[in-house]
Design a protein around this motif. Structure first.
Motif, PDB file in Angstrom:
ATOM      1  N   MET A   1       0.845  -1.196   0.000  1.00  0.00           N
ATOM      2  CA  MET A   1       0.000   0.000   0.000  1.00  0.00           C
ATOM      3  C   MET A   1       0.882   1.249   0.000  1.00  0.00           C
ATOM      4  SD  MET A   1      -2.787   1.209   2.874  1.00  0.00           S
ATOM      5  CE  MET A   1      -3.698  -0.333   2.777  1.00  0.00           C
ATOM      6  N   SER A   2       0.578   2.197  -0.869  1.00  0.00           N
ATOM      7  CA  SER A   2       1.342   3.440  -0.900  1.00  0.00           C
ATOM      8  C   SER A   2       1.030   4.278   0.340  1.00  0.00           C
ATOM      9  CB  SER A   2       1.011   4.231  -2.164  1.00  0.00           C
ATOM     10  OG  SER A   2      -0.353   4.594  -2.176  1.00  0.00           O
ATOM     11  N   LEU A   3       1.928   5.186   0.646  1.00  0.00           N
ATOM     12  CA  LEU A   3       1.794   6.021   1.842  1.00  0.00           C
ATOM     13  C   LEU A   3       1.772   7.482   1.438  1.00  0.00           C
ATOM     14  CD1 LEU A   3       1.707   6.171   4.934  1.00  0.00           C
ATOM     15  CD2 LEU A   3       4.207   6.137   4.922  1.00  0.00           C
ATOM     16  N   ARG A   4       0.695   8.177   1.793  1.00  0.00           N
ATOM     17  CA  ARG A   4       0.524   9.576   1.432  1.00  0.00           C
ATOM     18  C   ARG A   4       0.946  10.493   2.587  1.00  0.00           C
ATOM     19  NH1 ARG A   4      -4.399   7.084   0.229  1.00  0.00           N
ATOM     20  NH2 ARG A   4      -5.389   8.148   1.987  1.00  0.00           N
ATOM     21  N   LEU A   5       1.318  11.706   2.229  1.00  0.00           N
ATOM     22  CA  LEU A   5       1.631  12.732   3.218  1.00  0.00           C
ATOM     23  C   LEU A   5       0.624  13.863   3.115  1.00  0.00           C
ATOM     24  CD1 LEU A   5       3.397  14.172   5.359  1.00  0.00           C
ATOM     25  CD2 LEU A   5       4.771  15.085   3.455  1.00  0.00           C
ATOM     26  N   GLY A   6      -0.107  14.097   4.215  1.00  0.00           N
ATOM     27  CA  GLY A   6      -0.951  15.274   4.327  1.00  0.00           C
ATOM     28  C   GLY A   6      -0.238  16.317   5.173  1.00  0.00           C
ATOM     29  N   VAL A   7      -0.114  17.514   4.651  1.00  0.00           N
ATOM     30  CA  VAL A   7       0.580  18.588   5.368  1.00  0.00           C
ATOM     31  C   VAL A   7      -0.447  19.501   6.025  1.00  0.00           C
ATOM     32  CG1 VAL A   7       2.100  20.596   5.150  1.00  0.00           C
ATOM     33  CG2 VAL A   7       2.606  18.492   3.881  1.00  0.00           C
ATOM     34  N   ASN A   8      -0.338  19.636   7.333  1.00  0.00           N
ATOM     35  CA  ASN A   8      -1.227  20.515   8.094  1.00  0.00           C
ATOM     36  C   ASN A   8      -0.623  21.915   8.120  1.00  0.00           C
ATOM     37  OD1 ASN A   8      -2.352  21.955  10.360  1.00  0.00           O
ATOM     38  ND2 ASN A   8      -3.282  20.044  11.019  1.00  0.00           N
ATOM     39  N   ILE A   9      -1.385  22.892   7.633  1.00  0.00           N
ATOM     40  CA  ILE A   9      -0.844  24.253   7.505  1.00  0.00           C
ATOM     41  C   ILE A   9      -1.389  25.197   8.592  1.00  0.00           C
ATOM     42  CG2 ILE A   9      -0.155  24.182   5.090  1.00  0.00           C
ATOM     43  CD1 ILE A   9      -3.521  25.578   6.056  1.00  0.00           C
ATOM     44  N   ASP A  10      -1.950  24.641   9.667  1.00  0.00           N
ATOM     45  CA  ASP A  10      -2.510  25.467  10.742  1.00  0.00           C
ATOM     46  C   ASP A  10      -1.536  26.516  11.252  1.00  0.00           C
ATOM     47  OD1 ASP A  10      -4.751  23.876  10.592  1.00  0.00           O
ATOM     48  OD2 ASP A  10      -4.431  22.873  12.516  1.00  0.00           O
ATOM     49  N   HIS A  11      -0.272  26.105  11.457  1.00  0.00           N
ATOM     50  CA  HIS A  11       0.636  26.997  12.179  1.00  0.00           C
ATOM     51  C   HIS A  11       1.289  28.051  11.291  1.00  0.00           C
ATOM     52  CE1 HIS A  11      -0.317  25.127  15.852  1.00  0.00           C
ATOM     53  NE2 HIS A  11       0.011  23.944  15.402  1.00  0.00           N
ATOM     54  N   VAL A  12       1.057  27.978   9.993  1.00  0.00           N
ATOM     55  CA  VAL A  12       1.327  29.156   9.156  1.00  0.00           C
ATOM     56  C   VAL A  12       0.344  30.251   9.553  1.00  0.00           C
ATOM     57  CG1 VAL A  12       1.422  30.053   6.802  1.00  0.00           C
ATOM     58  CG2 VAL A  12       2.172  27.707   7.280  1.00  0.00           C
ATOM     59  N   ALA A  13      -0.910  29.854   9.761  1.00  0.00           N
ATOM     60  CA  ALA A  13      -1.920  30.817  10.214  1.00  0.00           C
ATOM     61  C   ALA A  13      -1.631  31.318  11.620  1.00  0.00           C
ATOM     62  CB  ALA A  13      -3.307  30.177  10.151  1.00  0.00           C
ATOM     63  N   THR A  14      -1.065  30.465  12.480  1.00  0.00           N
ATOM     64  CA  THR A  14      -0.689  30.908  13.824  1.00  0.00           C
ATOM     65  C   THR A  14       0.290  32.073  13.757  1.00  0.00           C
ATOM     66  OG1 THR A  14      -0.999  28.681  14.727  1.00  0.00           O
ATOM     67  CG2 THR A  14       0.373  30.188  16.003  1.00  0.00           C
ATOM     68  N   VAL A  15       1.297  31.950  12.892  1.00  0.00           N
ATOM     69  CA  VAL A  15       2.285  33.022  12.739  1.00  0.00           C
ATOM     70  C   VAL A  15       1.622  34.274  12.171  1.00  0.00           C
ATOM     71  CG1 VAL A  15       4.424  33.710  11.581  1.00  0.00           C
ATOM     72  CG2 VAL A  15       4.185  31.388  12.489  1.00  0.00           C
ATOM     73  N   ARG A  16       0.790  34.105  11.178  1.00  0.00           N
ATOM     74  CA  ARG A  16       0.067  35.258  10.607  1.00  0.00           C
ATOM     75  C   ARG A  16      -0.739  35.986  11.675  1.00  0.00           C
ATOM     76  NH1 ARG A  16      -4.955  33.666   7.167  1.00  0.00           N
ATOM     77  NH2 ARG A  16      -5.548  33.071   9.299  1.00  0.00           N
ATOM     78  N   ASN A  17      -1.469  35.208  12.467  1.00  0.00           N
ATOM     79  CA  ASN A  17      -2.382  35.809  13.441  1.00  0.00           C
ATOM     80  C   ASN A  17      -1.652  36.495  14.588  1.00  0.00           C
ATOM     81  OD1 ASN A  17      -4.282  34.649  11.803  1.00  0.00           O
ATOM     82  ND2 ASN A  17      -4.952  33.103  13.277  1.00  0.00           N
ATOM     83  N   ALA A  18      -0.379  36.155  14.784  1.00  0.00           N
ATOM     84  CA  ALA A  18       0.388  36.799  15.857  1.00  0.00           C
ATOM     85  C   ALA A  18       0.523  38.298  15.640  1.00  0.00           C
ATOM     86  CB  ALA A  18       1.772  36.160  15.967  1.00  0.00           C
TER      87      ALA A  18
END
Length: 240
Positions: A1-18
């Motif tokens: 079975m192949s293995l996928r990578l999902g990238v969570n981008i929440d903490h780009v928004a954390t830096v923006r919101n700072a």
């Protein structure tokens, strides 16, 4: 079975919101991650909007050509938003305002009455539903019973080095796959600890965020996405 990578981008928004404003833009980060090889993007729209905002989710849905996985609590507000936007998938997670990050898995076995109608409503809109659970046999069995398509195994205890957690993950992944569930995993994974989890053959996707966004400060987002994909591929190849 192949293995996928999902990238969570929440903490780009954390830096923006700072600082407020629009920079850095989590949508731009998502597009860059996909260009670098990410197989999908994960974003958690929290009740308190501490990082990802409604407009971010709308823009992600509009511009992404890779699957969008919307993490959310099982609330009427979030279900309404998800049903309107129709992301590829929704991962239902426990959520408490006082927590810094998601601290554990859902109590699926104890929340049957809450989760069944939520899962049905999302599924009826063509959204794949994932439940974020600890690697506990009772919770895995309950996830299949309530109609989820996917379980995402919480790897936080493993990432913190707790004894026996890797074996618990292996056992849970085998149990979930045996029940017909697709198996994902995530939380606290990094370059240093991803390989043993990536080697678990039943796992088809890893969702990783905080480490990748943090390491991107030093190495750049494309570089860290490519390195994580390399490590995952090497681990999966060695396990075959």
């Amino acid at each position: 079975m192949s293995l996928r990578l999902g990238v969570n981008i929440d903490h780009v928004a954390t830096v923006r919101n700072a600082r407020g404003g629009i920079h850095p833009d989590p949508v731009e980060a998502a597009l860059l991650a996909v260009k670098a090889g990410a197989d999908g993007i994960t974003a958690h729209l929290r009740e308190d909007r501490r990082h990802i905002r409604d407009e971010d989710i709308k823009r992600l849905r509009a511009v992404l050509r890779a699957p969008l996985n919307m993490e959310m609590a099982a609330t009427e507000e979030m279900v309404d938003i998800a049903c309107d936007l129709k992301p590829h998938a929704c991962c239902i997670v426990p959520e408490r305002r006082e927590e810094v990050t998601t601290e554990g898995g859902l109590d699926v076995a104890g929340q049957n009455a809450l989760l069944v109608p939520v899962i049905r409503r999302l599924s009826d809109r063509g959204i794949r539903v994932s439940l974020f659970v600890d690697p506990d046999p009772k919770q895995i069995a309950a996830s299949a019973a309530v109609g989820a398509a996917v379980v995402e195994l919480h790897t936080g205890a493993y990432a913190h080095g707790e004894d026996g957690e890797l074996e618990r993950l292996r056992t849970a992944a085998a149990q979930a796959a045996g029940l017909g569930l697709e198996v994902h995993a995530g939380h606290g994974l990094s370059f240093g600890n991803v390989a043993p989890v990536a080697a678990i053959s039943q796992i088809s996707e890893l969702n990783i965020g905080h480490f990748l966004i943090g390491q991107a400060i030093f190495d750049g987002l494309p570089s860290v996405v490519q390195e994580m994909k390399r490590l995952m591929g090497a681990a999966r190849g060695a396990a075959l």
